[in-house]
Design an enzyme around this catalytic site. Structure first.
Site, PDB file in Angstrom:
ATOM      1  N   CYS A  61       0.816  -1.223   0.000  1.00 34.92           N
ATOM      2  CA  CYS A  61       0.000   0.000   0.000  1.00 34.92           C
ATOM      3  C   CYS A  61       0.846   1.269   0.000  1.00 34.92           C
ATOM      4  CB  CYS A  61      -0.959   0.012   1.190  1.00 34.92           C
ATOM      5  SG  CYS A  61      -2.244  -1.238   1.038  1.00 34.92           S
ATOM      6  N   HIS A  91     -12.141  10.448  -8.879  1.00 31.73           N
ATOM      7  CA  HIS A  91     -11.041  10.566  -9.843  1.00 31.73           C
ATOM      8  C   HIS A  91      -9.952  11.527  -9.374  1.00 31.73           C
ATOM      9  CE1 HIS A  91     -13.743   8.295 -12.385  1.00 31.73           C
ATOM     10  NE2 HIS A  91     -12.675   7.998 -13.124  1.00 31.73           N
ATOM     11  N   GLU A 120     -13.390  -0.341   0.753  1.00 34.70           N
ATOM     12  CA  GLU A 120     -12.231  -0.166  -0.122  1.00 34.70           C
ATOM     13  C   GLU A 120     -12.120  -1.308  -1.137  1.00 34.70           C
ATOM     14  OE1 GLU A 120      -8.191   1.407   1.306  1.00 34.70           O
ATOM     15  OE2 GLU A 120      -7.863  -0.751   1.088  1.00 34.70           O
TER      16      GLU A 120
END
Length: 141
Positions: A37, A78, A125
């Site tokens: 991550c 985005h 997520e």
């Protein structure tokens, strides 16, 4: 969007509104302890807001669904989460994203005459991992 079921928030308000939405965003956790991550990667986040209150506005809404989407989707969709001011000092973990969404939504709700509250934010997520953020009672109006 597939129907999702989320943990229920016990409360005594007359009305409860739930708003589901999704957005695409990237992030990274700049620490080697984050493993993979720490590299930039993206998610399609699924978000659920739970709003509750005792009174409706003059149109009969607890809060307009469209306004909730503007607060969250317009802000984060985005984007690279790390670029947002609220993550300058902290990494945009899913936990912190849920907390920041709550703060943004609650900040709007306190301005409404009927004074609803955001009781819960769920940020999914991945299909198998999600976070629930619930404010402490003293954080609500």
């Amino acid at each position: 969007m597939i129907q999702q079921f989320y943990p229920q928030v016990p409360h005594s308000y007359r009305y409860e509104l739930n708003k589901d939405m999704h957005l695409a965003a990237a992030h990274f956790i700049p620490d080697e302890r984050a493993g993979q991550c720490q590299e930039m990667h993206g998610h399609t986040y699924f978000i659920n807001l739970t709003i509750a209150g005792d009174s409706l506005d003059e149109l009969g809404f607890l809060v307009n669904f469209k306004r909730l989407k503007e607060i969250v989707h317009k802000r984060y969709d985005h984007t690279l989460l790390n670029d947002h001011a609220e993550y300058e000092a902290v990494a945009p973990t899913t936990e912190r994203v849920a907390e920041q969404i709550w703060k943004a939504v609650q900040q709007e709700l306190v301005t409404l005459p009927n004074k609803p509250n955001c009781l819960q934010v769920v940020v999914r997520e991945t299909p198998t991992s999600y976070v629930v953020y619930r404010p402490k009672a003293e954080e609500l109006q």
